[in-house]
Motif scaffolding. Structure first.
Motif, PDB file in Angstrom:
ATOM      1  N   VAL A 214       0.779  -1.026  -0.061  1.00  0.00           N
ATOM      2  CA  VAL A 214      -0.321  -0.107   0.104  1.00  0.00           C
ATOM      3  C   VAL A 214       0.752   1.175   0.186  1.00  0.00           C
ATOM      4  O   VAL A 214       1.899   1.081   0.115  1.00  0.00           O
ATOM      5  CB  VAL A 214      -0.976  -0.130   1.638  1.00  0.00           C
ATOM      6  CG1 VAL A 214      -2.185  -0.621   1.283  1.00  0.00           C
ATOM      7  CG2 VAL A 214       0.109  -0.168   2.589  1.00  0.00           C
ATOM      8  N   GLU A 215       0.338   1.823   0.323  1.00  0.00           N
ATOM      9  CA  GLU A 215       0.893   4.001  -0.132  1.00  0.00           C
ATOM     10  C   GLU A 215       2.061   3.524   0.382  1.00  0.00           C
ATOM     11  O   GLU A 215       3.489   4.243  -0.348  1.00  0.00           O
ATOM     12  CB  GLU A 215      -0.119   5.244   0.443  1.00  0.00           C
ATOM     13  CG  GLU A 215      -1.002   5.380  -0.270  1.00  0.00           C
ATOM     14  CD  GLU A 215      -2.482   5.440   0.842  1.00  0.00           C
ATOM     15  OE1 GLU A 215      -2.826   6.169   0.443  1.00  0.00           O
ATOM     16  OE2 GLU A 215      -2.257   5.102   1.224  1.00  0.00           O
ATOM     17  N   ASP A 216       2.255   3.208   1.994  1.00  0.00           N
ATOM     18  CA  ASP A 216       3.175   3.483   2.800  1.00  0.00           C
ATOM     19  C   ASP A 216       4.024   2.232   2.513  1.00  0.00           C
ATOM     20  O   ASP A 216       5.366   2.561   3.226  1.00  0.00           O
ATOM     21  CB  ASP A 216       3.111   3.585   4.653  1.00  0.00           C
ATOM     22  CG  ASP A 216       2.230   2.946   4.629  1.00  0.00           C
ATOM     23  OD1 ASP A 216       2.478   1.801   3.888  1.00  0.00           O
ATOM     24  OD2 ASP A 216       2.777   2.329   5.830  1.00  0.00           O
ATOM     25  N   GLY A 217       4.114   1.599   1.515  1.00  0.00           N
ATOM     26  CA  GLY A 217       5.043   0.527   1.122  1.00  0.00           C
ATOM     27  C   GLY A 217       5.040  -1.079   1.890  1.00  0.00           C
ATOM     28  O   GLY A 217       6.464  -1.557   1.599  1.00  0.00           O
ATOM     29  N   THR A 218       4.639  -0.819   3.467  1.00  0.00           N
ATOM     30  CA  THR A 218       3.757  -2.284   3.254  1.00  0.00           C
ATOM     31  C   THR A 218       3.167  -2.575   2.680  1.00  0.00           C
ATOM     32  O   THR A 218       2.677  -2.322   1.965  1.00  0.00           O
ATOM     33  CB  THR A 218       3.872  -1.579   4.807  1.00  0.00           C
ATOM     34  OG1 THR A 218       2.929  -0.814   5.096  1.00  0.00           O
ATOM     35  CG2 THR A 218       4.869  -2.123   6.595  1.00  0.00           C
ATOM     36  N   PRO A 219       3.335  -3.983   2.995  1.00  0.00           N
ATOM     37  CA  PRO A 219       2.634  -5.088   2.424  1.00  0.00           C
ATOM     38  C   PRO A 219       1.326  -4.966   2.853  1.00  0.00           C
ATOM     39  O   PRO A 219       0.847  -5.168   3.980  1.00  0.00           O
ATOM     40  CB  PRO A 219       3.501  -6.429   3.241  1.00  0.00           C
ATOM     41  CG  PRO A 219       5.006  -5.971   2.884  1.00  0.00           C
ATOM     42  CD  PRO A 219       4.528  -5.281   3.336  1.00  0.00           C
ATOM     43  N   LEU A 220       0.173  -5.304   1.939  1.00  0.00           N
ATOM     44  CA  LEU A 220      -1.088  -5.150   2.365  1.00  0.00           C
ATOM     45  C   LEU A 220      -1.589  -5.872   3.710  1.00  0.00           C
ATOM     46  O   LEU A 220      -2.492  -5.844   4.591  1.00  0.00           O
ATOM     47  CB  LEU A 220      -1.649  -5.604   1.292  1.00  0.00           C
ATOM     48  CG  LEU A 220      -3.644  -4.890   1.506  1.00  0.00           C
ATOM     49  CD1 LEU A 220      -4.091  -4.041   2.055  1.00  0.00           C
ATOM     50  CD2 LEU A 220      -4.391  -6.237   0.301  1.00  0.00           C
TER      51      LEU A 220
END
Lengths: 576, 82
Positions: A214-220
């Motif tokens: 997602v947006e901040d780069g962490t996996p969904l």
């Protein structure tokens, strides 16, 4: 144009298409009515099977189930698809070779017993009727929600449509209509999923988006795990049910799928034995498109829901959404009563968390339907989703009604009461039985028995513990005789029924259950829904034991078994 | 198939061998990878992928392979249709 007008146009256009197909593909003989003249191409049959199989439950409920159960709901995904491997390898080609019209007909002839055929007819009718009630209710709900008409009006419209193409066309009409319905439902399911995956993860393929970031780069998925833990829930990807229950539940759904008569009879429609094998593969391809999209829809819509009420994705109650600022889709669904907010702590904010201070009640079934609105997709997408849900419900209802009516006209009337009936007479009886079944299903759809939802476990339990073992032993065990098969079916069915009734009440009458329906009361932690697997094992064991001590089946039956094991000779179709 | 045995019994044995292998794979990806052996690997959650997508993909591929193998077997044993 407003949403309601667009919905009317889209739904009306699809209905006109279904009726057009029905008029074009009218059935003229019993062969066409029961088995579409055995002329359906395997790819076309695969598509029709997929539409037949995927009901309102698959279309509307499954993604919501996955959203709220996470990893645990994988058992539905694997269970409802793994059965097709069993169908392709253990049942479909041999039953096609046998070359008759119904499942009880095979059981009756293979076990040279009217009793066996009778037991199979009862199992078939109970399993199919249960299913049909759910579909009829789905049709009524979809109509009343999207077209803003009375529940009953929606239901009657659905009944008239099914009546047209099922009664006129029989299996032939149903097959070609289901192909159209598959196209409608799969388009309606995937378009919103693609948009949402693109918005959330930047990946247009939902299947890949599920494992994207997602947006901040962490996996969904990691993000979901983390947020859920902060809100007091178990991790999304964690297993919450017992290990044995998860294994047996999956197994029950797999063998139940392979044993459901309305799925099996679809494989009677293809021209050749080898087409039956390939057709199961095609069916699974078309089912797989929806079933691999569903986990993405579940996870993403759930993420969107949480992000709406808790914009900073933390567990902080002060950071949650003020009720006054709720978005439009939230207001829309509040009016249906399927989304409920109760300000328990009086702070004017919506807190969603585990336990007593949760203020948001979400009905799982709204996840797919509300999806396009949450993602702010245009109105025609929402209209398409309505048409897709109706296509899923109608196609499954028609397939089930055909299974019921052929059991009545072919197994009971021709097989047991009046064997000398003419083909014309039988065709008329089949049509009357179909019309009667639609009326009965409509009645139950209008006045659903309180236990309708619980009976789904019964349908799978019946198919898993009685029909599947009886069919399998009929093909793979030449020595299996009438006594063994009947004893096995009764033992498997009996134990499964008792186990289900023990925890859900005798005949589902509230308050008559012998123990609370909770994991610590279940035998070895096995839920009533998962018990079909145990019932099937009991069926196999009893059947083997009884057949060992009784006389082997007559010579001609052993030849029959040898004959269905080889493909050659099937093209000669039906000798009656 | 190098043996001379072309009897229906030999055809059935060959079929059963294929079915056995396929069902072993079928059980391994679903009950094995997706449920029993899940959780051992740190970082990449392969088991979750098998549970929600992978096993279904394997099922599809399996059916087509089996159908292809059986068509070959049908011809080898001369029991094919038409």
């Amino acid at each position: 144009m407003d949403l309601q007008t667009i919905t009317f146009i889209v739904v009306g256009a699809t209905f006109a298409l279904y009726i057009g197909i029905a008029i074009w593909s009218r059935a003229a003989s019993t062969g066409e009515f029961y088995a579409a003249g055995r002329g359906v191409h395997p790819v076309a049959n695969g598509m029709a099977t997929a539409a037949d199989w995927m009901s309102a439950a698959s279309f509307i409920s499954m993604a919501g189930l996955i959203a709220f159960q996470g990893y645990d709901a994988s058992l539905f995904l694997m269970g409802w698809t793994g059965g097709y491997v069993l169908l392709a390898m253990l049942l479909a080609p041999y039953l096609r070779k046998f070359g008759k019209y119904t499942v009880p007909e095979f059981i009756g002839e293979r076990y040279y017993s009217q009793t066996a055929r009778g037991v199979a007819v009862i199992c078939l009718i109970v399993a199919s009727l249960t299913y049909v009630i759910g579909q009829m209710k789905g049709i009524g709900v979809a109509f009343s929600r999207f077209l803003e008409v009375e529940f009953a009006t929606g239901l009657f419209t659905g009944m008239v449509i099914v009546f047209f193409y099922a009664v006129l066309g029989g299996m032939k009409g149903i097959t070609y209509t289901q192909i159209a319905q598959y196209c409608v439902l799969i388009t309606a399911y995937t378009i919103p999923a693609i948009f949402i995956s693109l918005q959330l993860t930047g990946n247009p393929l939902p299947q890949l988006g599920l494992f994207g970031t997602v947006e901040d780069g962490t996996p969904l998925l990691a993000k979901l795990d983390q947020v859920l833990v902060e809100l007091g829930f178990a991790e999304y990807t964690a297993r919450k049910t017992g290990l044995l229950n998860m294994l047996l539940y999956t197994f029950s759904l797999m063998i139940g799928t392979a044993g459901l008569p309305h799925v099996i009879i679809r494989f009677f429609t293809v021209p050749k034995v080898r087409d039956a094998r390939a057709s199961a593969g095609w069916a699974l391809v078309f089912i797989g498109i929806l079933y691999t999209t569903a986990p993405a829809v579940g996870a993403m819509s759930f993420y969107n829901l949480i992000k709406t009420v808790q914009p900073d994705l933390s567990g902080n109650p002060q950071a949650s959404l003020p009720y006054e600022q709720r978005p439009q889709w939230f207001r829309n669904w509040e009016t249906t009563g399927l989304l409920k907010f109760e300000d328990k702590n009086g702070d004017g904010r919506i807190q969603y968390r585990k336990g007593g201070d949760n203020e948001l009640k979400v009905d799982r079934d709204i996840m797919v339907l509300a999806n396009p609105e949450i993602a702010r997709l245009p109105n025609w997408v929402i209209a398409l989703v309505a048409a897709g849900g109706l296509a899923a419900a109608l196609s499954t209802a028609a397939g089930l009604l055909l299974a019921i009516s052929s059991a009545i006209s072919h197994d009971i009337l021709k097989g047991m009461i009046k064997p000398d009936i003419t083909e014309k007479g039988e065709l008329l009886a089949a049509r009357i039985a179909m019309a009667g079944s639609i009326l009965v299903a409509g009645y139950f759809g209008l006045n659903p028995p309180g236990f309708a939802a619980q009976v789904v476990a019964l349908a799978f339990g019946l198919a898993a513990s009685s029909i599947f073992p009886a069919l399998m032993m009929g093909i793979f065990n030449k020595r299996m005789n009438s006594q063994g098969a009947v004893a096995g079916m009764l033992a498997g069915l009996g134990t499964t029924l008792i186990y289900i009734f023990w925890f859900k009440g005798w005949f589902f009458i509230p308050g008559t259950n012998m123990a609370p329906n909770t994991p610590d009361h279940w035998f070895l932690g096995i839920s009533p829904e998962a018990f079909g697997a145990v019932g099937a094992m009991i069926n196999f064991a009893v059947a083997f034991a009884v057949s060992k001590v009784t006389a082997p089946p007559p010579e001609h039956i052993q030849h029959l078994v040898e004959d269905i094991r080889v493909p050659r000779g099937a093209a000669g179709a039906v000798a009656h | 198939m190098s043996t001379q045995d072309r009897s229906p019994q030999a055809y059935w044995r060959a079929n059963m061998r294929l079915v056995g292998i396929h069902l072993a794979v079928w059980a391994f990806v679903s009950y094995g990878m997706a449920i029993l052996f899940r959780g051992a690997e740190p970082g990449v959650d392969i088991g979750f992928w098998f549970a929600q997508q992978g096993s279904m993909l394997v099922f599809i591929i399996q059916i087509f392979i089996y159908a292809w193998q059986m068509n070959r077997l049908d011809r080898e044993f001369d029991v094919h249709e038409d």
